[in-house]
Design a protein around this motif. Structure first.
Motif, PDB file in Angstrom:
ATOM      1  N   VAL A   1      33.870  45.037  33.131  1.00  0.00           N
ATOM      2  CA  VAL A   1      35.044  45.873  33.396  1.00  0.00           C
ATOM      3  C   VAL A   1      34.548  47.233  33.888  1.00  0.00           C
ATOM      4  N   GLY A   2      35.189  47.746  34.920  1.00  0.00           N
ATOM      5  CA  GLY A   2      34.809  49.055  35.457  1.00  0.00           C
ATOM      6  C   GLY A   2      33.753  48.999  36.544  1.00  0.00           C
ATOM      7  N   HIS A   3      33.355  47.797  36.949  1.00  0.00           N
ATOM      8  CA  HIS A   3      32.338  47.637  37.996  1.00  0.00           C
ATOM      9  C   HIS A   3      32.929  47.173  39.326  1.00  0.00           C
ATOM     10  N   GLY A   4      34.259  47.177  39.444  1.00  0.00           N
ATOM     11  CA  GLY A   4      34.898  46.803  40.701  1.00  0.00           C
ATOM     12  C   GLY A   4      35.200  45.329  40.857  1.00  0.00           C
ATOM     13  N   VAL A   5      34.958  44.547  39.826  1.00  0.00           N
ATOM     14  CA  VAL A   5      35.188  43.095  39.901  1.00  0.00           C
ATOM     15  C   VAL A   5      36.666  42.787  40.108  1.00  0.00           C
TER      16      VAL A   5
ATOM     17  N   MET B   1      32.521  52.337  41.595  1.00  0.00           N
ATOM     18  CA  MET B   1      31.913  51.052  41.962  1.00  0.00           C
ATOM     19  C   MET B   1      30.451  51.051  41.513  1.00  0.00           C
ATOM     20  N   SER B   2      29.966  49.905  41.210  1.00  0.00           N
ATOM     21  CA  SER B   2      28.598  49.777  40.738  1.00  0.00           C
ATOM     22  C   SER B   2      27.703  49.293  41.870  1.00  0.00           C
ATOM     23  N   ASN B   3      26.402  49.307  41.609  1.00  0.00           N
ATOM     24  CA  ASN B   3      25.434  48.808  42.591  1.00  0.00           C
ATOM     25  C   ASN B   3      25.255  47.302  42.499  1.00  0.00           C
ATOM     26  N   LEU B   4      25.922  46.670  41.575  1.00  0.00           N
ATOM     27  CA  LEU B   4      25.837  45.227  41.432  1.00  0.00           C
ATOM     28  C   LEU B   4      26.558  44.565  42.602  1.00  0.00           C
ATOM     29  N   VAL B   5      26.049  43.428  43.045  1.00  0.00           N
ATOM     30  CA  VAL B   5      26.655  42.721  44.168  1.00  0.00           C
ATOM     31  C   VAL B   5      27.330  41.452  43.643  1.00  0.00           C
ATOM     32  N   PHE B   6      28.640  41.443  43.778  1.00  0.00           N
ATOM     33  CA  PHE B   6      29.435  40.309  43.317  1.00  0.00           C
ATOM     34  C   PHE B   6      29.893  39.490  44.514  1.00  0.00           C
ATOM     35  N   ARG B   7      29.966  38.183  44.328  1.00  0.00           N
ATOM     36  CA  ARG B   7      30.515  37.278  45.339  1.00  0.00           C
ATOM     37  C   ARG B   7      31.846  36.746  44.833  1.00  0.00           C
ATOM     38  N   ILE B   8      32.791  36.641  45.733  1.00  0.00           N
ATOM     39  CA  ILE B   8      34.075  36.027  45.397  1.00  0.00           C
ATOM     40  C   ILE B   8      34.092  34.643  46.028  1.00  0.00           C
TER      41      ILE B   8
ATOM     42  N   ILE C   1      52.311  43.062  34.257  1.00  0.00           N
ATOM     43  CA  ILE C   1      51.190  43.668  33.547  1.00  0.00           C
ATOM     44  C   ILE C   1      51.571  43.943  32.108  1.00  0.00           C
ATOM     45  N   GLY C   2      50.896  43.258  31.202  1.00  0.00           N
ATOM     46  CA  GLY C   2      51.128  43.477  29.784  1.00  0.00           C
ATOM     47  C   GLY C   2      50.663  44.863  29.387  1.00  0.00           C
ATOM     48  N   ASP C   3      51.552  45.618  28.747  1.00  0.00           N
ATOM     49  CA  ASP C   3      51.288  46.926  28.176  1.00  0.00           C
ATOM     50  C   ASP C   3      51.404  48.039  29.219  1.00  0.00           C
ATOM     51  N   SER C   4      52.409  48.854  29.072  1.00  0.00           N
ATOM     52  CA  SER C   4      52.606  49.975  29.994  1.00  0.00           C
ATOM     53  C   SER C   4      51.489  51.010  29.882  1.00  0.00           C
ATOM     54  N   ARG C   5      50.620  50.868  28.889  1.00  0.00           N
ATOM     55  CA  ARG C   5      49.444  51.760  28.781  1.00  0.00           C
ATOM     56  C   ARG C   5      48.201  51.138  29.427  1.00  0.00           C
ATOM     57  N   ASN C   6      48.382  50.017  30.109  1.00  0.00           N
ATOM     58  CA  ASN C   6      47.272  49.360  30.804  1.00  0.00           C
ATOM     59  C   ASN C   6      47.080  50.058  32.154  1.00  0.00           C
ATOM     60  N   HIS C   7      46.653  51.321  32.073  1.00  0.00           N
ATOM     61  CA  HIS C   7      46.567  52.175  33.262  1.00  0.00           C
ATOM     62  C   HIS C   7      45.604  51.636  34.309  1.00  0.00           C
ATOM     63  N   ALA C   8      44.522  50.991  33.901  1.00  0.00           N
ATOM     64  CA  ALA C   8      43.546  50.480  34.875  1.00  0.00           C
ATOM     65  C   ALA C   8      44.184  49.423  35.771  1.00  0.00           C
ATOM     66  N   SER C   9      44.913  48.485  35.190  1.00  0.00           N
ATOM     67  CA  SER C   9      45.545  47.437  35.986  1.00  0.00           C
ATOM     68  C   SER C   9      46.666  48.008  36.843  1.00  0.00           C
TER      69      SER C   9
END
Length: 168
Positions: free
Chosen positions: A97-101, A1-8, A125-133
């Protein structure tokens, strides 16, 4: 997780131009979607309005006032017997990508789908190599229920679809 603060937040029509840019990047550069040509802003407005008119949740992640990702749930299939099942879509601007969004969006999307009384949430999920998703969905309770092998053809290759499902 990053130190950035996101709002949903609930997505607004004014967010659609940025949503279109994020999606266009993924259409042109990734296997998460099997679209091969990015839809126009007008087409994305129509899609946005259709999702909202049906009462499905549509969210954006913002850093300050900048949209950095979006997610929505929609029909899994439009036949009435599927009315209790929805499918998720989550896309994040490449520089975030990679910041917890994606995780923040998924958590809120699941919450809103539960609140609306849906029974099942499906991720295709498109692509069985899409490990992050795949890992993100698994972390939040989704189980893999199947793989459709080589059903998509994009970037000169056949691509799988991983089916994941969460009982709400």
């Amino acid at each position: 997780m990053s130190n950035l603060v996101f709002r949903i937040e609930t997505a607004q029509l004014a967010d659609v131009a940025i949503i279109q840019q994020i999606y266009a990047y993924h259409v042109l550069n990734g296997l998460g979607t099997f679209e091969e040509n990015p839809p126009s802003v007008i087409e994305m407005h129509e899609r946005f309005q259709k999702i909202n008119a049906a009462g499905f949740p549509y969210l954006v992640a913002k850093l300050d006032n900048l949209v950095v990702g979006y997610a929505y749930a929609g029909h899994f299939r439009e036949r009435s017997a599927f009315r209790h099942t929805v499918e998720d879509s989550i896309y994040v601007a490449p520089e975030f990508v990679g910041h917890g969004v994606g995780e923040l969006l998924l958590i809120e999307l699941v919450k809103r789908c539960r609140a609306r009384g849906y029974r099942e949430l499906v991720a295709l999920i498109g692509d069985s190599r899409n490990h992050a998703s795949i890992k993100l969905h698994h972390k939040h309770g989704f189980r893999q229920t199947g793989i459709m092998q080589k059903v998509g053809y994009k970037f000169e290759q056949f691509v799988d679809v991983v089916i994941m499902q969460l009982t709400l």
